[in-house]
Design a protein around this motif. Structure first.
Motif, PDB file in Angstrom:
ATOM      1  N   TYR A   1       0.861  -1.177   0.000  1.00 25.02           N
ATOM      2  CA  TYR A   1       0.000   0.000   0.000  1.00 25.02           C
ATOM      3  C   TYR A   1       0.901   1.232   0.000  1.00 25.02           C
ATOM      4  N   PHE A   2       0.884   1.980  -1.079  1.00 21.82           N
ATOM      5  CA  PHE A   2       1.687   3.195  -1.182  1.00 21.82           C
ATOM      6  C   PHE A   2       0.821   4.408  -0.851  1.00 21.82           C
ATOM      7  N   TYR A   3       1.152   5.065   0.252  1.00 20.21           N
ATOM      8  CA  TYR A   3       0.497   6.320   0.627  1.00 20.21           C
ATOM      9  C   TYR A   3       1.339   7.431  -0.002  1.00 20.21           C
ATOM     10  N   LEU A   4       1.029   7.739  -1.257  1.00 17.43           N
ATOM     11  CA  LEU A   4       1.946   8.483  -2.115  1.00 17.43           C
ATOM     12  C   LEU A   4       2.173   9.922  -1.686  1.00 17.43           C
ATOM     13  N   THR A   5       1.187  10.541  -1.076  1.00 16.11           N
ATOM     14  CA  THR A   5       1.299  11.967  -0.767  1.00 16.11           C
ATOM     15  C   THR A   5       0.828  12.239   0.656  1.00 16.11           C
ATOM     16  N   GLU A   6       1.352  13.303   1.233  1.00 13.28           N
ATOM     17  CA  GLU A   6       0.880  13.764   2.534  1.00 13.28           C
ATOM     18  C   GLU A   6      -0.182  14.847   2.384  1.00 13.28           C
ATOM     19  N   GLY A   7      -0.531  15.167   1.148  1.00 11.18           N
ATOM     20  CA  GLY A   7      -1.509  16.207   0.887  1.00 11.18           C
ATOM     21  C   GLY A   7      -2.741  15.678   0.183  1.00 11.18           C
ATOM     22  N   CYS A   8      -3.790  16.460   0.237  1.00 12.02           N
ATOM     23  CA  CYS A   8      -5.038  16.126  -0.461  1.00 12.02           C
ATOM     24  C   CYS A   8      -5.689  17.419  -0.917  1.00 12.02           C
ATOM     25  N   ASN A   9      -6.337  17.383  -2.073  1.00 12.07           N
ATOM     26  CA  ASN A   9      -6.992  18.582  -2.584  1.00 12.07           C
ATOM     27  C   ASN A   9      -8.378  18.786  -1.986  1.00 12.07           C
ATOM     28  N   LEU A  10      -8.832  17.844  -1.144  1.00 12.63           N
ATOM     29  CA  LEU A  10     -10.087  18.006  -0.416  1.00 12.63           C
ATOM     30  C   LEU A  10      -9.804  18.047   1.088  1.00 12.63           C
ATOM     31  N   ARG A  11     -10.840  18.347   1.856  1.00 11.46           N
ATOM     32  CA  ARG A  11     -10.674  18.478   3.305  1.00 11.46           C
ATOM     33  C   ARG A  11     -11.752  17.656   4.016  1.00 11.46           C
ATOM     34  N   CYS A  12     -11.663  16.369   3.877  1.00 15.03           N
ATOM     35  CA  CYS A  12     -12.722  15.479   4.348  1.00 15.03           C
ATOM     36  C   CYS A  12     -12.802  15.461   5.872  1.00 15.03           C
ATOM     37  N   ARG A  13     -14.024  15.580   6.376  1.00 18.15           N
ATOM     38  CA  ARG A  13     -14.249  15.670   7.811  1.00 18.15           C
ATOM     39  C   ARG A  13     -13.911  14.388   8.558  1.00 18.15           C
ATOM     40  N   HIS A  14     -13.922  13.252   7.859  1.00 16.33           N
ATOM     41  CA  HIS A  14     -13.819  11.960   8.528  1.00 16.33           C
ATOM     42  C   HIS A  14     -12.508  11.234   8.263  1.00 16.33           C
ATOM     43  N   CYS A  15     -11.560  11.864   7.591  1.00 19.30           N
ATOM     44  CA  CYS A  15     -10.355  11.151   7.142  1.00 19.30           C
ATOM     45  C   CYS A  15      -9.611  10.520   8.323  1.00 19.30           C
ATOM     46  N   TRP A  16      -9.180   9.285   8.135  1.00 14.53           N
ATOM     47  CA  TRP A  16      -8.518   8.552   9.217  1.00 14.53           C
ATOM     48  C   TRP A  16      -7.006   8.795   9.255  1.00 14.53           C
ATOM     49  N   ILE A  17      -6.485   9.609   8.307  1.00 17.87           N
ATOM     50  CA  ILE A  17      -5.051   9.901   8.277  1.00 17.87           C
ATOM     51  C   ILE A  17      -4.770  11.384   8.524  1.00 17.87           C
ATOM     52  N   ASP A  18      -5.664  12.270   8.164  1.00 14.76           N
ATOM     53  CA  ASP A  18      -5.524  13.703   8.388  1.00 14.76           C
ATOM     54  C   ASP A  18      -4.404  14.337   7.553  1.00 14.76           C
TER      55      ASP A  18
END
Length: 373
Positions: free
Chosen positions: A20-37
């Motif tokens: 499982y590659f968690y490729l980036t520490e960023g996201c273009n959305l701001r999901c309220r429930h994300c388990w990684i933040d």
């Protein structure tokens, strides 16, 4: 682990099937429930991403160890500046591709590239059947239509994606509407996830934004037994196996016993660290080493925590998970989540604990006390 158990574990062997590659520490959305933040990435602000050279090194080390597939996730994996090169390398190495994305960056070009990989599978997050709900969850205006366009682009490239909806109080009344929307945009299936009490999801649980366990159990029964008969799409209600009807797992039209493949998976974080999974982003003690300093084979075969998991699973599971008939398949549902909550790999899964407390855990799935081991 005593010497006999260690020799047994080493003799059995554990091929590294998937990374499982968690490729980036960023996201273009701001999901309220994300388990990684992850951080919110914009045109003016970017976050670290996995080095391309590190990605290549890991793949080359993993292939002789049994690697057959990779999952790209994040943050948002399609934000990675070298995503085209990464997908091409996966294709060249003849690896199965699984992609988890919010869909907003699924351009026609990227979709065609994904479609060129071996048995590609794409999951697209869609948390509301209308723009108001989805954008409340995802925190960015306009992302609903962008996600639908991404799903359509995948379909045009020959990929029928899975729509993934995380259930919470705000959207739990839109389950059937989501199925109809997924039908209309050409999805292959719909998966309903439980909102995990980790990172941002933990805050939502604490604030009362989660669906109560008793309602989740009822919804699962309705989706599996009733709603699934009203559509040609495959519907997956992602709850622990103890709650699933046997016919939905083993019947003529069953979809099997999907479980966490923890014994054949390792995670790679965006900074090049090896970890149990993405939980390493918020739980540093579940990080095993780094690509620049630690050979992957050495980590996989020798790290004490991985050896402990292999030796202890499933007989060390505690509480209701230790007493469950499905434990050899379910493997505690998600030991990363269990560790996050209780600082123990062997604690019971939160959903099963709560169902047991409420008297909702299926009695037919509990091992008689005289037989528990």
């Amino acid at each position: 682990m005593d010497l006999g158990e260690k020799e047994k574990t080493e003799k059995r062997g554990y091929p590294l099937d998937t990374i499982y590659f968690y490729l980036t520490e960023g996201c273009n959305l701001r999901c309220r429930h994300c388990w990684i933040d992850p951080g919110h990435q914009t045109k003016s602000r970017s976050y670290p991403a996995l080095d391309i050279g590190s990605f290549r090194t890991i793949i080359e080390q993993a292939k002789p160890m049994g690697l057959s597939s990779v999952k790209l996730t994040g943050g948002e994996p399609l934000l990675h500046p070298g995503i085209h090169e990464i997908i091409e390398l996966i294709r060249q190495k003849d690896l199965r591709l699984t992609m988890e994305t919010n869909g907003t960056l699924c351009t026609p070009e990227l979709c065609r590239e994904m479609a060129g990989c071996k048995t590609p599978s794409v999951g697209v997050s869609l948390d509301g059947a209308n723009a108001e709900t989805h954008e409340w969850v995802r925190g960015v205006q306009g992302c609903f239509q962008a996600t639908l366009e991404g799903i359509r682009n995948l379909g045009k490239a020959g990929l029928k994606p899975q729509v993934i909806m995380t259930l919470m109080r705000r959207n739990s009344d839109q389950i059937e509407a989501m199925v109809r929307l997924a039908e209309s945009v050409g999805a292959h299936s719909v998966k309903f996830n439980l909102m995990q009490p980790t990172a941002r999801g933990e805050k939502m649980h604490q604030a009362g934004g989660a669906v109560p366990a008793e309602e989740l159990v009822q919804l699962g029964r309705w989706v599996e037994e009733d709603l699934s008969t009203s559509t040609d799409l495959k519907l997956y209600y992602h709850q622990p196996l103890a709650f699933r009807p046997l016919g939905r797992m083993f019947g003529e039209n069953g979809d099997g016993c999907a479980r966490c493949g923890i014994l054949g998976i390792i995670g790679v974080l965006a900074n090049g660290s090896y970890a149990l999974c993405g939980i390493g982003e918020v739980v540093p003690e579940l990080v095993f080493g780094h690509v620049e300093t630690d050979p992957l084979r050495e980590v996989w075969e020798s790290h004490p925590l991985l050896l402990e998991i292999r030796e202890g699973m499933p007989h060390r599971l505690e509480g209701i998970c230790g007493a469950c008939l499905m434990k050899k398949i379910c493997l505690g549902s998600c030991i990363a989540q269990n560790y996050y909550r209780h600082k123990s790999l062997w604690s019971s899964f939160w959903y099963c604990q709560e169902a047991q407390r409420l008297g909702l855990f299926p009695k037919s799935r509990i091992i008689p006390e005289t037989s528990q081991s």
